[in-house]
Scaffold this motif. Structure first.
Motif, PDB file in Angstrom:
ATOM      1  N   ALA A  27       4.133   5.758   2.295  1.00 26.92           N
ATOM      2  CA  ALA A  27       4.360   7.090   1.819  1.00 26.92           C
ATOM      3  C   ALA A  27       3.730   8.006   3.516  1.00 26.92           C
ATOM      4  N   ARG A  28       2.890   7.736   4.691  1.00 24.08           N
ATOM      5  CA  ARG A  28       2.720   7.948   5.504  1.00 24.08           C
ATOM      6  C   ARG A  28       3.868   7.714   6.001  1.00 24.08           C
ATOM      7  N   ASP A  86       0.654  -0.868  -0.231  1.00 21.28           N
ATOM      8  CA  ASP A  86      -0.419  -0.422   0.270  1.00 21.28           C
ATOM      9  C   ASP A  86       1.366   0.874   0.117  1.00 21.28           C
ATOM     10  N   TRP A  87       0.774   1.364  -1.290  1.00 15.79           N
ATOM     11  CA  TRP A  87       2.158   2.734  -1.368  1.00 15.79           C
ATOM     12  C   TRP A  87       1.511   4.300  -0.701  1.00 15.79           C
ATOM     13  N   ARG A  88       0.403   4.439  -0.652  1.00 14.57           N
ATOM     14  CA  ARG A  88       0.305   5.446   0.299  1.00 14.57           C
ATOM     15  C   ARG A  88       0.242   5.912   2.066  1.00 14.57           C
ATOM     16  N   ALA A  89      -0.043   4.193   2.367  1.00 12.51           N
ATOM     17  CA  ALA A  89       0.311   3.849   3.919  1.00 12.51           C
ATOM     18  C   ALA A  89       1.506   3.784   4.218  1.00 12.51           C
TER      19      ALA A  89
END
Length: 428
Positions: free
Chosen positions: A208-209, A203-206
């Motif tokens: 990044a966060r 999960d690239w968004r998670a």
């Protein structure tokens, strides 16, 4: 006439031998006739005896049960009885004969042990009662019909594999430390990336966060539909191993039902040949495996060809939404080409279809024989049959239909593994 009358007749020969005259012979014969007639009228009649059978609980094939026969003396006379509680040979009745001395108004119970050797509703035979007097020279005998039956469920020997198959499903559902990702499954949670994880699950968004790689974990979708079609036509009546093809199909259906309902899926079972013989559903069943066993108990294969158009209509009426349809039938070349293949597009357009079949273990043995000329010709025929089956499975795979074939004792586990594999890959 009883053995006592025969012994009395032998004793009557003694005076005849001592005094060998016609007069003595007529006297002895007269005495025997008078005593026999008198004893006949002294024997109580049986019509005042009430009988009732109480069959024992449902059992699975291989376990023992019992039946209780109650005798009630409604006559004003004492009854001296010899009773035979007969059952069908397949019920395996043990010690069916008993003796009773009942006073007026008295009752007695006869418990008959049963060791069934066949599945189904096993009927009771006639109860034969023989009444005699104190002398016991002459007896009155009557066979009375007392309806009763013992229901013997399928053995479900494959339940020993259920714990291991269920453990695999628990791993898929995230009840253990390892989560398995499968296409088309439901999202469960996020966790840190470890070596060996599929990069497609990141999960690239998670990530990044969190400023670190995070992957999605998945669980198999629940509340899916599984429709099991058991072919009960003439092919299912063929002997295979220690039982019939139909017996192996029932075992596979029971294990898959137990596994799928435990995974939260709804299971419908259709048993059909030229007509629909039985239907069962886990929708409102408290114990789906037991309910299915009860439904399947009286069903036996019939010597008819299966009507696959009618079976397809029943499947479509049962499952209107996408479902896994398991056809437990025989991979016969003519039947597959003429009956099954024409209806497969109708099923595959809406459902995921799997074909499960029983492999005759004797074919492998025959194919390996290399003795005299007769054995070689037999081996060639057996090898040709195996190659035909392999070709049919390849043909089904080309149509997008999965198939599984195994020996009778291995088919339940093989079909369960295929179900789990479809769960992993999101095939349901």
């Amino acid at each position: 006439m009883t053995a006592r009358l025969f012994l009395l007749t032998l004793l009557g020969l003694v005076p005849i031998l001592l005094v060998p005259t016609w007069t003595m012979g007529l006297i002895v014969i007269g005495v025997l006739i008078i005593v026999g007639v008198l004893d006949f009228f002294l024997v109580p009649r049986i019509h005042d005896l009430r009988l009732q059978r109480t069959p024992g609980p449902l059992v699975r094939l291989g376990a023992g049960t019992h039946s209780t026969l109650t005798l009630i003396n409604d006559s004003p006379r004492r009854l001296r009885l010899d009773v035979r509680d007969a059952w069908a040979p397949s019920a395996g009745a043990v010690r069916t004969r008993s003796h009773h001395d009942l006073a007026p108004g008295e009752e007695a119970e006869v418990r008959t042990a049963l060791l069934p050797v066949r599945r189904g509703a096993l009927p009771a035979d006639l109860v034969t009662v023989r009444s005699r007097s104190v002398l016991g020279l002459i007896a009155r005998q009557k066979s009375i019909e007392v309806p009763a039956e013992v229901r013997v469920l399928p053995p479900f020997a494959s339940r020993r594999e259920l714990p291991s198959k269920t453990q695999k499903l628990r791993e898929l559902e995230g009840r253990s430390a390892v989560m398995i990702r499968g296409l088309g499954t439901e999202f469960d949670s996020l966790r840190d990336y470890v070596d060996g994880d599929d990069v497609r699950s990141i999960d690239w968004r998670a990530s990044a966060r969190a400023q670190d790689l995070v992957v999605k974990t998945w669980r198999p979708e629940k509340d899916r539909r599984v429709v099991i079609v058991v072919d009960s036509s003439r092919f299912a009546a063929r002997r295979c191993g220690e039982g019939t093809v139909f017996d192996a199909a029932l075992e596979a259906s029971l294990l898959l039902t137990a596994l799928a309902t435990g995974a939260g899926d709804r299971v419908d079972v259709i048993v059909a040949d030229a007509r629909v013989r039985a239907m069962a559903s886990s929708r409102r069943a408290h114990d789906p495996v037991h309910d299915l066993s009860v439904v399947l108990t009286p069903v036996h294969p019939e010597l008819f060809d299966a009507d696959w158009e009618s079976i397809t209509a029943s499947v479509l009426a049962t499952a209107r939404q996408q479902a896994l349809v398991v056809l437990v039938t025989q991979l016969d070349e003519s039947t597959l080409a003429d009956d099954i293949l024409p209806v497969l597009p109708t099923l595959t357009s809406r459902h995921r279809v799997v074909v499960a079949s029983v492999e005759d273990p004797s074919l492998r043995v025959l194919a390996e024989a290399r003795g005299d000329a007769e054995e070689i010709y037999t081996a060639a025929a057996a090898e040709a049959e195996l190659l035909t089956t392999t070709s049919l499975r390849t043909r089904l795979r080309g149509l997008g239909v999965s198939s599984v074939q195994a020996a009778p004792e291995d088919l339940p586990g093989a079909l369960a593994d295929l179900y789990i594999r479809l769960k992993v890959t999101g095939g349901l």
